[in-house]
Design a protein around this motif. Structure first.
Motif, PDB file in Angstrom:
ATOM      1  N   THR A 113      37.298  39.905  28.022  1.00 44.96           N
ATOM      2  CA  THR A 113      36.498  40.905  27.322  1.00 44.96           C
ATOM      3  C   THR A 113      35.009  40.664  27.542  1.00 44.96           C
ATOM      4  OG1 THR A 113      38.225  41.104  25.656  1.00 44.96           O
ATOM      5  CG2 THR A 113      36.060  41.978  25.083  1.00 44.96           C
ATOM      6  N   GLY A 114      34.562  39.439  27.347  1.00 49.72           N
ATOM      7  CA  GLY A 114      33.156  39.121  27.559  1.00 49.72           C
ATOM      8  C   GLY A 114      32.756  39.276  29.011  1.00 49.72           C
ATOM      9  N   PHE A 115      33.638  38.864  29.901  1.00 49.53           N
ATOM     10  CA  PHE A 115      33.387  38.968  31.336  1.00 49.53           C
ATOM     11  C   PHE A 115      33.247  40.432  31.729  1.00 49.53           C
ATOM     12  CE2 PHE A 115      34.720  39.050  35.801  1.00 49.53           C
ATOM     13  CZ  PHE A 115      33.972  38.017  36.340  1.00 49.53           C
ATOM     14  N   THR A 116      34.176  41.255  31.262  1.00 52.07           N
ATOM     15  CA  THR A 116      34.146  42.682  31.569  1.00 52.07           C
ATOM     16  C   THR A 116      32.873  43.322  31.030  1.00 52.07           C
ATOM     17  OG1 THR A 116      36.555  42.745  31.521  1.00 52.07           O
ATOM     18  CG2 THR A 116      35.425  44.852  31.357  1.00 52.07           C
ATOM     19  N   GLY A 117      32.472  42.912  29.836  1.00 50.94           N
ATOM     20  CA  GLY A 117      31.235  43.437  29.262  1.00 50.94           C
ATOM     21  C   GLY A 117      30.028  43.128  30.132  1.00 50.94           C
ATOM     22  N   LYS A 118      29.945  41.895  30.626  1.00 48.96           N
ATOM     23  CA  LYS A 118      28.828  41.504  31.497  1.00 48.96           C
ATOM     24  C   LYS A 118      28.874  42.240  32.830  1.00 48.96           C
ATOM     25  CE  LYS A 118      26.418  38.703  29.056  1.00 48.96           C
ATOM     26  NZ  LYS A 118      25.095  39.141  28.606  1.00 48.96           N
ATOM     27  N   ILE A 119      30.076  42.427  33.356  1.00 49.02           N
ATOM     28  CA  ILE A 119      30.245  43.168  34.611  1.00 49.02           C
ATOM     29  C   ILE A 119      29.660  44.573  34.445  1.00 49.02           C
ATOM     30  CG2 ILE A 119      31.985  44.218  36.144  1.00 49.02           C
ATOM     31  CD1 ILE A 119      31.920  41.277  36.597  1.00 49.02           C
ATOM     32  N   LYS A 120      29.986  45.209  33.324  1.00 49.83           N
ATOM     33  CA  LYS A 120      29.467  46.562  33.055  1.00 49.83           C
ATOM     34  C   LYS A 120      27.958  46.535  32.839  1.00 49.83           C
ATOM     35  CE  LYS A 120      33.736  48.453  31.254  1.00 49.83           C
ATOM     36  NZ  LYS A 120      34.485  48.933  30.088  1.00 49.83           N
ATOM     37  N   GLU A 121      27.511  45.547  32.079  1.00 55.13           N
ATOM     38  CA  GLU A 121      26.077  45.432  31.791  1.00 55.13           C
ATOM     39  C   GLU A 121      25.249  45.350  33.079  1.00 55.13           C
ATOM     40  OE1 GLU A 121      23.154  42.026  29.920  1.00 55.13           O
ATOM     41  OE2 GLU A 121      25.100  42.324  28.944  1.00 55.13           O
ATOM     42  N   TYR A 122      25.750  44.627  34.062  1.00 59.02           N
ATOM     43  CA  TYR A 122      25.016  44.462  35.319  1.00 59.02           C
ATOM     44  C   TYR A 122      25.395  45.503  36.375  1.00 59.02           C
ATOM     45  CZ  TYR A 122      22.971  40.156  33.629  1.00 59.02           C
ATOM     46  OH  TYR A 122      22.246  39.233  32.905  1.00 59.02           O
ATOM     47  N   GLY A 123      26.289  46.421  36.024  1.00 61.77           N
ATOM     48  CA  GLY A 123      26.644  47.508  36.942  1.00 61.77           C
ATOM     49  C   GLY A 123      27.363  47.052  38.199  1.00 61.77           C
ATOM     50  N   ILE A 124      28.196  46.022  38.062  1.00 57.73           N
ATOM     51  CA  ILE A 124      28.883  45.498  39.253  1.00 57.73           C
ATOM     52  C   ILE A 124      30.408  45.644  39.145  1.00 57.73           C
ATOM     53  CG2 ILE A 124      27.040  43.939  39.992  1.00 57.73           C
ATOM     54  CD1 ILE A 124      28.505  41.660  38.538  1.00 57.73           C
ATOM     55  N   GLU A 125      30.840  46.679  38.416  1.00 50.12           N
ATOM     56  CA  GLU A 125      32.284  46.905  38.265  1.00 50.12           C
ATOM     57  C   GLU A 125      32.972  47.092  39.612  1.00 50.12           C
ATOM     58  OE1 GLU A 125      30.572  49.369  34.679  1.00 50.12           O
ATOM     59  OE2 GLU A 125      29.952  48.911  36.720  1.00 50.12           O
ATOM     60  N   GLN A 126      32.334  47.849  40.504  1.00 54.06           N
ATOM     61  CA  GLN A 126      32.956  48.099  41.807  1.00 54.06           C
ATOM     62  C   GLN A 126      33.060  46.824  42.630  1.00 54.06           C
ATOM     63  OE1 GLN A 126      34.549  50.976  42.587  1.00 54.06           O
ATOM     64  NE2 GLN A 126      35.331  49.695  44.236  1.00 54.06           N
ATOM     65  N   LYS A 127      32.037  45.980  42.558  1.00 53.90           N
ATOM     66  CA  LYS A 127      32.096  44.691  43.267  1.00 53.90           C
ATOM     67  C   LYS A 127      33.275  43.859  42.749  1.00 53.90           C
ATOM     68  CE  LYS A 127      27.335  43.724  44.625  1.00 53.90           C
ATOM     69  NZ  LYS A 127      26.195  42.812  44.454  1.00 53.90           N
ATOM     70  N   TRP A 128      33.462  43.846  41.420  1.00 48.17           N
ATOM     71  CA  TRP A 128      34.556  43.086  40.808  1.00 48.17           C
ATOM     72  C   TRP A 128      35.902  43.643  41.243  1.00 48.17           C
ATOM     73  CZ3 TRP A 128      36.805  39.029  39.274  1.00 48.17           C
ATOM     74  CH2 TRP A 128      37.865  39.034  38.372  1.00 48.17           C
ATOM     75  N   LYS A 129      36.053  44.973  41.214  1.00 50.13           N
ATOM     76  CA  LYS A 129      37.318  45.595  41.627  1.00 50.13           C
ATOM     77  C   LYS A 129      37.634  45.263  43.086  1.00 50.13           C
ATOM     78  CE  LYS A 129      37.247  49.515  38.471  1.00 50.13           C
ATOM     79  NZ  LYS A 129      37.097  50.967  38.344  1.00 50.13           N
ATOM     80  N   THR A 130      36.616  45.347  43.938  1.00 51.70           N
ATOM     81  CA  THR A 130      36.800  45.043  45.362  1.00 51.70           C
ATOM     82  C   THR A 130      37.185  43.583  45.553  1.00 51.70           C
ATOM     83  OG1 THR A 130      35.229  46.766  45.990  1.00 51.70           O
ATOM     84  CG2 THR A 130      35.676  45.051  47.626  1.00 51.70           C
ATOM     85  N   LYS A 132      38.571  41.524  43.344  1.00 51.95           N
ATOM     86  CA  LYS A 132      39.915  41.287  42.789  1.00 51.95           C
ATOM     87  C   LYS A 132      40.990  41.820  43.737  1.00 51.95           C
ATOM     88  CE  LYS A 132      41.116  43.231  38.856  1.00 51.95           C
ATOM     89  NZ  LYS A 132      41.318  43.574  37.438  1.00 51.95           N
ATOM     90  N   LYS A 133      40.748  42.992  44.304  1.00 51.00           N
ATOM     91  CA  LYS A 133      41.703  43.574  45.255  1.00 51.00           C
ATOM     92  C   LYS A 133      41.881  42.656  46.458  1.00 51.00           C
ATOM     93  CE  LYS A 133      42.746  47.532  48.096  1.00 51.00           C
ATOM     94  NZ  LYS A 133      42.244  48.614  48.886  1.00 51.00           N
ATOM     95  N   MET A 134      40.774  42.111  46.969  1.00 52.68           N
ATOM     96  CA  MET A 134      40.849  41.205  48.115  1.00 52.68           C
ATOM     97  C   MET A 134      41.656  39.956  47.768  1.00 52.68           C
ATOM     98  SD  MET A 134      36.988  41.606  49.760  1.00 52.68           S
ATOM     99  CE  MET A 134      36.836  39.867  49.798  1.00 52.68           C
ATOM    100  N   ARG A 135      41.459  39.407  46.583  1.00 49.88           N
ATOM    101  CA  ARG A 135      42.196  38.198  46.167  1.00 49.88           C
ATOM    102  C   ARG A 135      43.683  38.506  46.005  1.00 49.88           C
ATOM    103  NH1 ARG A 135      37.907  36.653  47.583  1.00 49.88           N
ATOM    104  NH2 ARG A 135      39.289  36.464  49.334  1.00 49.88           N
TER     105      ARG A 135
END
Length: 160
Positions: A113-130, A132-135
Protein backbone atom coordinates in the motif's frame (compact mmCIF):
# COMPACT_ATOMS: atom_id res chain seq x y z
CA UNK A 1 2.82 -23.97 -27.91
CA UNK A 2 2.22 -21.67 -24.98
CA UNK A 3 3.20 -18.05 -24.68
CA UNK A 4 4.99 -16.39 -21.79
CA UNK A 5 1.85 -14.27 -21.51
CA UNK A 6 -0.19 -17.45 -20.82
CA UNK A 7 2.14 -18.40 -17.98
CA UNK A 8 2.31 -14.88 -16.53
CA UNK A 9 -1.49 -14.54 -16.60
CA UNK A 10 -1.83 -17.90 -14.88
CA UNK A 11 0.58 -16.89 -12.12
CA UNK A 12 -1.04 -13.50 -11.60
CA UNK A 13 -4.65 -14.71 -11.69
CA UNK A 14 -4.44 -17.73 -9.42
CA UNK A 15 -5.79 -17.68 -5.90
CA UNK A 16 -6.91 -20.18 -3.26
CA UNK A 17 -9.98 -21.10 -5.35
CA UNK A 18 -8.35 -21.26 -8.77
CA UNK A 19 -5.15 -22.97 -9.93
CA UNK A 20 -3.37 -22.92 -13.26
CA UNK A 21 -1.55 -25.83 -14.87
CA UNK A 22 0.33 -26.66 -18.02
CA UNK A 23 -1.65 -29.46 -19.68
CA UNK A 24 0.93 -31.72 -21.28
CA UNK A 25 -1.32 -33.34 -23.89
CA UNK A 26 -2.85 -30.11 -25.25
CA UNK A 27 0.32 -28.05 -24.63
CA UNK A 28 -1.77 -25.28 -23.11
CA UNK A 29 -2.20 -23.46 -19.82
CA UNK A 30 -5.49 -24.39 -18.19
CA UNK A 31 -7.41 -23.07 -15.24
CA UNK A 32 -9.06 -25.43 -12.77
CA UNK A 33 -11.31 -23.99 -10.07
CA UNK A 34 -12.44 -25.54 -6.80
CA UNK A 35 -15.97 -25.67 -8.21
CA UNK A 36 -14.77 -27.71 -11.19
CA UNK A 37 -12.88 -30.09 -8.89
CA UNK A 38 -16.05 -30.46 -6.79
CA UNK A 39 -18.10 -31.33 -9.89
CA UNK A 40 -15.38 -33.72 -11.08
CA UNK A 41 -15.41 -35.57 -7.77
CA UNK A 42 -19.21 -35.74 -7.74
CA UNK A 43 -19.19 -38.13 -10.69
CA UNK A 44 -22.14 -36.30 -12.29
CA UNK A 45 -22.64 -36.65 -16.00
CA UNK A 46 -21.49 -33.55 -17.89
CA UNK A 47 -25.03 -32.89 -19.08
CA UNK A 48 -25.96 -32.15 -15.44
CA UNK A 49 -23.13 -29.66 -15.00
CA UNK A 50 -23.46 -26.02 -16.10
CA UNK A 51 -21.84 -25.44 -19.51
CA UNK A 52 -19.50 -22.79 -18.10
CA UNK A 53 -17.79 -25.49 -15.98
CA UNK A 54 -17.78 -28.48 -18.35
CA UNK A 55 -14.32 -28.02 -19.92
CA UNK A 56 -12.76 -27.34 -16.52
CA UNK A 57 -14.50 -30.41 -15.08
CA UNK A 58 -12.95 -32.56 -17.80
CA UNK A 59 -9.51 -31.19 -16.95
CA UNK A 60 -10.19 -31.68 -13.22
CA UNK A 61 -11.21 -35.31 -13.80
CA UNK A 62 -8.01 -35.90 -15.74
CA UNK A 63 -5.97 -34.24 -12.98
CA UNK A 64 -7.62 -36.41 -10.32
CA UNK A 65 -7.02 -39.61 -12.32
CA UNK A 66 -3.48 -38.73 -13.35
CA UNK A 67 -1.99 -36.20 -10.91
CA UNK A 68 1.58 -36.85 -12.07
CA UNK A 69 2.50 -36.47 -15.70
CA UNK A 70 -0.62 -35.00 -17.27
CA UNK A 71 -0.31 -31.57 -15.66
CA UNK A 72 2.46 -29.34 -14.35
CA UNK A 73 1.36 -26.72 -11.84
CA UNK A 74 2.44 -23.17 -12.60
CA UNK A 75 4.48 -21.38 -9.94
CA UNK A 76 2.28 -20.28 -7.08
CA UNK A 77 1.84 -16.57 -6.59
CA UNK A 78 2.60 -17.11 -2.89
CA UNK A 79 6.03 -18.52 -3.84
CA UNK A 80 7.00 -15.25 -5.50
CA UNK A 81 8.67 -12.70 -3.26
CA UNK A 82 6.79 -9.52 -4.17
CA UNK A 83 8.76 -7.58 -1.58
CA UNK A 84 11.98 -8.48 -3.42
CA UNK A 85 10.40 -7.21 -6.67
CA UNK A 86 9.73 -3.88 -4.98
CA UNK A 87 13.27 -3.67 -3.59
CA UNK A 88 14.85 -4.42 -6.94
CA UNK A 89 12.60 -1.95 -8.71
CA UNK A 90 13.59 0.79 -6.28
CA UNK A 91 17.26 0.00 -6.89
CA UNK A 92 16.78 0.08 -10.67
CA UNK A 93 15.61 3.69 -10.72
CA UNK A 94 17.96 6.47 -11.78
CA UNK A 95 16.34 9.14 -9.59
CA UNK A 96 18.03 8.92 -6.17
CA UNK A 97 15.20 10.87 -4.50
CA UNK A 98 12.60 8.35 -5.69
CA UNK A 99 14.77 5.37 -4.79
CA UNK A 100 15.24 6.76 -1.28
CA UNK A 101 11.50 7.42 -0.84
CA UNK A 102 10.61 3.88 -1.93
CA UNK A 103 13.24 2.34 0.34
CA UNK A 104 11.96 4.38 3.26
CA UNK A 105 8.44 3.03 2.70
CA UNK A 106 9.75 -0.52 2.45
CA UNK A 107 11.90 -0.19 5.57
CA UNK A 108 9.04 1.22 7.64
CA UNK A 109 6.77 -1.70 6.76
CA UNK A 110 4.64 0.41 4.46
CA UNK A 111 4.23 -2.70 2.36
CA UNK A 112 2.47 -2.74 -0.96
CA UNK A 113 0.00 0.00 0.00
CA UNK A 114 2.72 2.47 0.94
CA UNK A 115 4.83 1.44 -2.04
CA UNK A 116 1.90 1.88 -4.42
CA UNK A 117 1.17 5.28 -2.93
CA UNK A 118 4.75 6.44 -3.54
CA UNK A 119 4.69 5.03 -7.08
CA UNK A 120 1.60 7.15 -7.79
CA UNK A 121 3.03 10.18 -6.02
CA UNK A 122 6.10 10.13 -8.28
CA UNK A 123 4.11 9.27 -11.42
CA UNK A 124 6.03 6.09 -12.17
CA UNK A 125 3.15 3.59 -12.28
CA UNK A 126 3.96 2.63 -15.86
CA UNK A 127 7.62 2.04 -15.02
CA UNK A 128 6.53 -0.25 -12.15
CA UNK A 129 4.07 -2.17 -14.35
CA UNK A 130 6.73 -2.63 -17.04
CA UNK A 131 9.33 -3.73 -14.50
CA UNK A 132 6.94 -6.19 -12.83
CA UNK A 133 5.92 -7.61 -16.21
CA UNK A 134 9.58 -8.16 -17.12
CA UNK A 135 10.23 -9.97 -13.81
CA UNK A 136 7.16 -12.20 -14.24
CA UNK A 137 8.26 -13.02 -17.79
CA UNK A 138 11.70 -13.90 -16.45
CA UNK A 139 10.10 -16.27 -13.93
CA UNK A 140 7.89 -17.76 -16.65
CA UNK A 141 10.90 -18.38 -18.93
CA UNK A 142 12.78 -20.08 -16.11
CA UNK A 143 9.77 -22.24 -15.25
CA UNK A 144 9.34 -23.27 -18.89
CA UNK A 145 13.03 -24.14 -19.22
CA UNK A 146 13.01 -26.11 -15.97
CA UNK A 147 10.08 -28.21 -17.22
CA UNK A 148 11.32 -28.40 -20.85
CA UNK A 149 8.22 -26.64 -22.15
CA UNK A 150 8.41 -24.86 -25.49
CA UNK A 151 7.13 -21.31 -25.44
CA UNK A 152 7.02 -18.14 -27.45
CA UNK A 153 6.95 -14.55 -26.31
CA UNK A 154 4.38 -13.72 -29.00
CA UNK A 155 0.90 -13.19 -27.64
CA UNK A 156 -2.21 -14.93 -28.90
CA UNK A 157 -2.97 -12.17 -31.43
CA UNK A 158 0.39 -12.68 -33.13
CA UNK A 159 1.85 -9.42 -31.82
CA UNK A 160 5.45 -9.46 -30.69
Amino acid sequence: MITLEDVVEGIENQDEHCHYYYHVRSKSVVQITETEVHYAKSGKDLTHIPKAYQEGVLFARELIKNPVGAFIELPLKSDINGYRFMERFAMSLQEEKVTHALWKVLETHGGLTGFTGKIKEYGIEQKWKTYKKMRYEELARGWCKTHHIEYTKTDKKGDA
